[in-house]
Structures are given as structure tokens and as C-alpha cells.
Design an enzyme around this catalytic site. Structure first.
Site, mmCIF file in Angstrom:
data_model
loop_
_atom_site.group_PDB
_atom_site.id
_atom_site.type_symbol
_atom_site.label_atom_id
_atom_site.label_comp_id
_atom_site.label_asym_id
_atom_site.label_seq_id
_atom_site.Cartn_x
_atom_site.Cartn_y
_atom_site.Cartn_z
ATOM 1 N N GLN C 103 35.328 35.705 44.291
ATOM 2 C CA GLN C 103 36.700 35.474 43.840
ATOM 3 C C GLN C 103 37.705 35.340 44.992
ATOM 4 O OE1 GLN C 103 39.660 37.640 40.603
ATOM 5 N NE2 GLN C 103 37.558 38.274 40.739
ATOM 6 N N SER D 52 44.559 46.170 41.391
ATOM 7 C CA SER D 52 43.703 45.342 40.550
ATOM 8 C C SER D 52 43.589 43.965 41.178
ATOM 9 C CB SER D 52 44.281 45.257 39.135
ATOM 10 O OG SER D 52 43.340 44.631 38.277
ATOM 11 N N GLU D 53 42.377 43.451 41.251
ATOM 12 C CA GLU D 53 42.102 42.218 42.000
ATOM 13 C C GLU D 53 42.918 41.024 41.522
ATOM 14 O OE1 GLU D 53 37.919 42.002 41.194
ATOM 15 O OE2 GLU D 53 38.173 40.792 39.392
ATOM 16 N N ASN D 54 43.372 41.086 40.264
ATOM 17 C CA ASN D 54 44.140 39.966 39.717
ATOM 18 C C ASN D 54 45.623 40.061 40.032
ATOM 19 O OD1 ASN D 54 43.909 42.206 37.916
ATOM 20 N ND2 ASN D 54 44.781 40.978 36.272
#
Lengths: 223, 234, 223, 234
Positions: C103, D52-54
Site C-alpha cells: 500500500q 491508521s494507515e488510511n
């Protein structure tokens, strides 16, 4: 309770060691942490490598550090800005070394370190004197130069507002190098105009998230 | 010295000419010096968005006296303003815009330009002074169109448009158009093409001030800016 | 007067060619330009390469494009998210190709293209199956993998507010991939909840500056 | 099957144990699954900042029913909240934080961990399903401390702490501490060091469920979390 605020600029720069690489944000005289630079002068660390866009003005801040013989090397894009006599005298006396790096390459090399990457290929400076001795590679028919990450031991940052976690906002073009340098040092020290309550900064408009910040000191009228 | 039967353009007139080529919606970086002046000569009603390397997109005109903001400076560290729709970014993003080809036009000053579009504008190698490169190499590499504004000859009358640059290069083969005080010249794969000359100028006379061979475009025009005083008032 | 607003989603995606690489922002179902994806379905371009974090849900948006056989390849980090049966069926039928990319590497490769760089070395995936066949280099004692820039022909972006120049803001975690993809395509198309007057967005809080944006269309209740 | 004279920890208890090691001011990423539960067990009054990765820094607890925000999800796409002091960043910046070593702790799930700290947590190579890696490889490389929460053995009772991983690696030599349902084990240059075991467990019995050789720390302690019901209520 997390509280990154310290009470004095002396506490803010405490522990900077001789031989450190110090990231000095700002563009010309705008967005420069002059109070922290003065505190670093008092603190006494020597043999510093300074990363900055310019090379200081007059006899304050970075110029004062140079005049005091505390700077071994300057990595910058444009030393000739404003009254840069402090730098010029040291340069002519060969008492400091200059590494000239294109402005976008300086900022990208710092971001590269901040992002945990090992280096990048850039078309900037390819085939010029500033690329001499550097690895090159042709990518998609265009000559590129390999650039290495650039890391600070300390970053001296000027912001507008902070909260106790160390979230930061800036004012107008005083943002410049500050957010990039704030990410790229082991110890990130910030002078701000004002502290605000946690949660008061708009979460959509924080420019430097708290994770990058270690110490915050209020300077100026609100100190 | 060649006797002059023509009047070279002023700095303002050169800036005026360069500004005429900026199109509605163009994102443009103006280099320090003469290029900076071009912002004042964009034709009225045409929206052009100016980029400043220190993190301003949507840079406006000089502030009125007394309304200077110490936190608003341009690439030359002169006080400036923001127009509605402008915004601020940090340095890495400002140079991402430059290097990544997002700017339509980069207008630069130059010491020398070669017939293949090589640009020399960052150092004269004066041993008494430290070199400075700033954003010059980034700007010479990134924008979709790199254009130069420069005096056609040095103060001594020597050509500055050369077969090969004598000063260290900023970037190779990057310049696409030159606005001098005598002519507008395009750098093409077939060589230098004169598309405009000032009134009274001939190709022969222009060639005498230019090292590489010039060709005259069949549809060349007279470069006729407003009078200096009018241009300044625009 | 600059005005990047178009009136319909059909105008917004007009001109997308067969074989295009389409950057589809979003994380799961959040911050996805579903109206533009539907318009792309109507528009008819085929043989698409999709760059996204996930692989679509149900039978709308990206999943609908896949079900219609219009997608040749998906470059993503995590296809198994939500009801990804459209992708799964095509994957099992071998009618599309999957390129699995971590990602952070996907987003960094797009930023790399946006920044005009030729590639970078990353420690992520070094020594793993996902790095097979890639150039490696040891940098400061750590194995790195060479990653190339990733470019879109088109980016489909979901933002909250826009002005006529194309400055954008987002809402909360719907920001995700949007600002990165907006920078990394030749044609950046944006669906927004609302248009505001030029100058109404806080210049300190614009997330995607107008320079990256080509077309804006209002969708939803404010369309 | 070895007859059990002990009670393995529940998922909640494992998450509780991992949470006790999070320090005031730590920036922490919690992986999908059991690690996510750790957010609920940070001791009261201790400020830990969750990433959080997002693109969320300062992620809060699950929203109250009816207060879910469709634009607020965590890495597992479950609804979440923001705490005061939290902020939003885009994906490239979220992963800059991860890859650049800015996180103090990354708590991850795992299929297998090797005695040298190799981690396998992204694919079982099931040919019927496409692989997914998400942010696993980024998270395994970047944080200052990579810790794993995992069941000590597979459903069939086979060791998951191995001399060498059998599944494809996520990253080599990255795991520093393992929280299992039986013990807390540090990965050290001298091998695996058991620093805590649950009540009733012995090194011999733990070794029987672990492939590589275990050493017991001289100052090892009993791993005694609150009862499952208490832990859940905390």
C-alpha cells in the site's frame, strides 16, 4: 498527559551535540526560528553542519553562529541572499565548507529521509557541474542523478500555533521549509507564536502532525 | 560598435512581450529579475496563476505601500500578496510542482543560451563569491515550456546567444523561446528561428550580435511593444 | 475566466481512451468517486488498467466496470475487501491480471511520478516474494528494492469542496489516496459535493492545489 | 494432545497484555484483527496516539451506535472516531510516517514468526483466492518496535513460532516481541527469551508447542491478565 511544551528556548535546544547536523528552516528571513538559533548560540554546540536555504543575515541567528566560528559546513541552495557577510567572510577565510544543492533537491532529500527511503533519481542537475561525481542513470531516455536522503540530528522550526501534542500550523509563505525539516530530524524543536488547547486546531488543516514534533516553546509577545 | 538605427526594448518591454504569450489558465513561475516584471503585463481579464518556489500558488501583485506582510515574500524575497484562489504549500510540494511538469511555463533570466537550448544562468564562476543555484536547476528541468528573457548581448556588446555556453550549464537543451531586447527567437530542432524583430532591425544586423546561425521565420513580425511609459502603466 | 467545472459526469470523463491507466482513489468504500466510475462505465473505454487500493465492491463503481469486462489489469494492495466477487470471478477466470503492490509503495510510486523523479529505493518488500525480479541495492546495511514511478492517464477523485480553479478539500478519512492520485495523472477529474466561490477555501487548508486539477463536477444532493 | 492444566488467554486478554506495554506518548499502529482490540485496554490516564494507515493520526474508539460517520473508517474498514488532537493526512504521508520510522510501535497479527524475528502475515498462498498485502510489508519495516499478537499454535495444535517460516515472508528479522495466548517472548540476538508465561505453564510444556529453542528469562513473571470479562469491560 503528553505535553511537549518546554518553558525556555534553552530547554528547547538542550542536548545538541558538537558535530550535529542542524536543519534550519526558513526562506530568506521568513519562517526562520531565530529565537532557537540564538538559544543554540548560547548552548555552545560546535562543528555544526547547517542545512538551510540561505546562509544567514546580518549578525543574528544563523549568521551569529557562523561569526562565532561554530559552523563547519553549510548545505544550502543560495548563500547569496541579503546581508550574508558572516557567511562570505567565513567562506573566503575557508573556515567553513559549502555544499551547494539545488533548492528542490535539498527539500526532496530531506523528505526522502523522512519517508524511510534509500534515495531517488532526479533529472535536476543532471549533466551539470553540481552532479559531478554522482551516480547517473538514463531513465526513459532522460539522464537522472542519484540523490541520497538527507537527515538532521536536530531541526529548528518556526510555526504559528501548536497544541500540547505538537500539532503545528504556519502563516502564509513562512511555511516554506518548515514542514519538510520537521519530518527529517531525530529531534524536532519548534518555536511558536502561541499554544492552543488540544482539539482547537482544525484536524483538516494541521500542516505538521504531532508525530514529527518533540519540543515546543512559545516565543515573542505570547511567551 | 554597430551604429544603431533601432531602439532596443527596455526591461519592462521585454517583460511585456513575454507576458503576451501567457495564456488563460496557465500556471507560471517567474524567475528573479526581469521575469518577475511580467506579472504586471498580463492582458487585462486574462487569468494566469503565478507560482513561487517558496510555497505560494496564486501569487498576486506587489502589496500597496503600508500593507506589506512580513510573512509574504516571493522567490526574490520581495514582499508580495496572494490572490483569491491562491494557497500555500511547503517546499517539497512547491518543488514537486516544478520538477513534476505541472507548471505550464517557467520564465527565467539567463547569462547565456546555446543554439540547442542549453541554459547557463546560475554561476559566472567568480572566485570572489560563493556560487548560488537556488531553484534555477529545478525550474530549468520541470516546466512544460522553459522560456528565457535576456539582453541580447553583454554590456560589452558580446553575444549571449552562443553555439555553446561558456558558463557552467543550468540544464541542457531546455530553452524553447528567447525574449531578448532585440527579438523573439524560438529554439527548434532545425536551429534558431527568429519570429519577431524590433522595428528597424534586420536579420543581418541581428546575426551580427548572435553567434549561431539565425533563420528568419517566413511569417516573422515586428516586435512592437507599447511605449515604455505605457507598458509601465499597464 | 478559468472555470474547470463541467456540468455532467459524462463530460467529466469524456475522452478516456481504451488502454488507459485509471487511478481510482478511495479506501474500501470511503472516498471513492463512484459517480465518475459509473460515468466511465457509460463512456465505454476498454482494456483499462486500474490502480486502486482495493478491487471494488458489489456491482457498482469499479466492480461494475470489472463485471462488464472492461478491466485488463488491477494494480492494488488488497483486493480482498468487502464483497469483491466481481474481482474474484474475473481473477479466477483469468480475464484480468493482478499486480499486487504494498500500500505504501503504491502511493509513493504515484507521488514519485507526480514529483518528476525517476524512481526510488525502498526497504519495503525487500527479500520477499513481491520483490522478485526487481533491482535491489544495499544502502546503509539494509536491503532496498528499486521502485519505479507510477503514472495515471486519468485520475478519478472524490473531494468535498472545490472552487472554479479546482482547489480541493476533503472530509476526514475520505482524503486517503485522493490527493496523491490527483497529482499523478495527465487528466485529473473530480467529483465534489459542492462548489464554493473562489477565495472561500482557506488558503492554509487547501489540500489539493488547483494546479493538479482539470475538471470538476458536482454530484449528489448539490448537483 | 497434551492434557491442559492451564487456560490460554482469550483474544481480549492477549490484546490487554500488548496494551500494557504501550507507553505514554507512544505513536502506535494497530493491525487488523486482535491488535485492533488493544486500543480498548490502554491503562486509564495514559495517552497513546493511534495511527491508521488510511490517513488518521489520533484515532479514537468505536463510535457509539447511531453516531457512525461514513467517512471515518479504520484500516479494517470498520467505523471509527477521531480524538481531540487528531488530524488527517493523505496516503503518501500516512505511509511516510510508517516507513520513515516515526511510529514507536507497530502491533501486528501473524501466521508465523521465526526465531530470528522473520514475519509471515500476508499470504497463505491459497490458490483459490488472490493474495492481499495491504500495508503489512510497510508496517513490518518501518516502526521502531514491531510486535506481534498471535495464537501460539495453529488450530491443529502445530507451532506457529518456527525455526524458519513456511509461508512467504512479510519482512525478515523485524519482530522484537511476541504476545501469544500462552506467553510473552522476546526475539533477541541470543534467541527466543520467554519473559512471561501464563499460570500453570512450564518452559517444557511451552517448548513442546514451539519449534525453536526457548530460554526462560531469569526474572520471568506470570502472565496474569484480568479475567476475560473484566478485560472486556475495561
Amino acid at each position: 498527559m503528553i505535553d511537549k511544551r518546554v518553558n525556555t528556548t534553552a530547554e528547547a535546544v538542550a542536548g545538541v551535540r558538537d558535530g550535529s547536523t542542524v536543519l534550519v528552516a526558513g526562506f530568506g528571513a521568513v519562517g526562520v526560528a531565530d529565537h532557537l538559533l540564538d538559544a543554540l548560540h548560547e548552548q555552545g554546540a560546535r562543528e555544526l553542519t547547517i542545512v538551510a536555504n540561505n546562509s544567514g543575515n546580518g549578525d543574528y541567528g544563523l549568521a551569529r553562529l557562523i561569526n562565532a566560528g561554530r559552523v563547519r559546513k553549510v548545505i544550502c541552495s543560495y548563500p547569496r541572499s541579503g546581508d550574508y557577510s558572516a557567511f562570505l567572510n567565513a567562506y573566503r577565510a575557508k573556515s567553513l565548507e559549502l555544499e551547494l544543492v539545488p533548492q528542490g533537491t535539498i527539500s526532496e532529500r530531506m523528505r526522502c529521509h523522512a519517508a524511510g527511503l534509500g534515495g531517488f533519481f532526479s533529472p535536476v542537475s543532471a549533466g551539470t557541474k553540481l552532479a559531478e561525481g554522482k551516480e547517473t542513470r538514463e531513465i526513459d531516455g532522460r539522464l537522472h542523478v542519484f540523490e541520497k536522503p538527507l537527515k538532521g540530528d536536530v531541526a529548528l522550526i518556526k510555526a504559528n500555533k501548536a497544541d500540547r501534542w505538537g500539532n503545528l500550523t504556519y502563516i502564509k509563505s513562512a511555511r516554506n521549509f518548515n514542514p519538510v525539516m520537521a519530518m527529517a530530524a531525530d529531534l524536532t524543536v519548534v518555536e511558536v507564536d502561541a499554544m492552543v488547547e488540544l482539539g482547537e486546531l482544525d484536524p483538516e488543516a494541521v500542516v505538521t502532525p504531532s508525530i514529527f514534533v518533540d519540543r515546543v516553546v512559545v516565543v515573542g509577545a505570547d511567551a | 560598435m554597430i551604429p544603431k538605427s533601432w531602439q532596443p526594448l527596455t526591461r519592462e518591454q521585454m517583460a511585456w512581450r513575454a507576458a503576451q504569450d501567457l495564456k488563460e489558465g496557465d500556471y507560471v513561475n517567474l524567475g528573479i529579475g526581469i521575469p518577475t516584471l511580467a506579472a504586471s503585463y498580463v492582458p487585462p481579464g486574462r487569468e494566469v496563476i503565478f507560482h513561487s518556489e517558496n510555497g505560494i500558488l496564486g501569487m498576486g501583485p506587489k502589496p500597496e505601500p503600508g500593507k506589506e506582510d512580513p510573512n509574504m515574500v516571493d522567490a526574490g524575497k520581495n514582499k508580495t500578496t496572494l490572490v483569491p484562489g491562491g494557497c500555500f504549500v511547503h517546499h517539497a510540494d512547491a518543488f514537486l510542482m516544478i520538477r513534476g511538469g505541472h507548471l505550464d511555463v517557467s520564465l527565467l533570466g539567463a547569462f547565456e543560451v546555446s543554439e540547442s537550448g542549453d541554459l547557463a544562468n546560475w554561476t559566472t564562476e567568480d572566485p570572489a563569491f560563493p556560487p548560488g543555484v537556488g531553484g534555477a536547476m529545478d525550474l530549468a528541468v520541470g516546466a512544460r515550456a522553459i522560456r528565457v528573457i535576456m539582453e541580447h548581448t553583454s554590456k560589452r556588446g558580446e553575444p549571449r546567444i552562443l553555439k555553446a555556453c561558456t558558463y557552467p550549464l543550468t540544464a541542457a537543451a531546455c530553452v524553447k523561446r528567447i525574449y531578448s531586447n532585440l527579438a523573439v527567437i524560438d529554439v527548434t530542432p532545425q536551429g534558431l528561428l527568429v519570429i519577431e524583430m524590433i522595428a528597424g532591425m534586420t536579420l543581418e544586423k541581428l546575426q551580427a550580435s548572435t553567434e549561431p546561425r539565425l533563420q528568419l521565420a517566413p511569417d516573422w513580425q515586428v516586435l512592437a511593444p507599447p511605449e515604455a511609459s505605457e507598458a509601465r502603466a499597464a
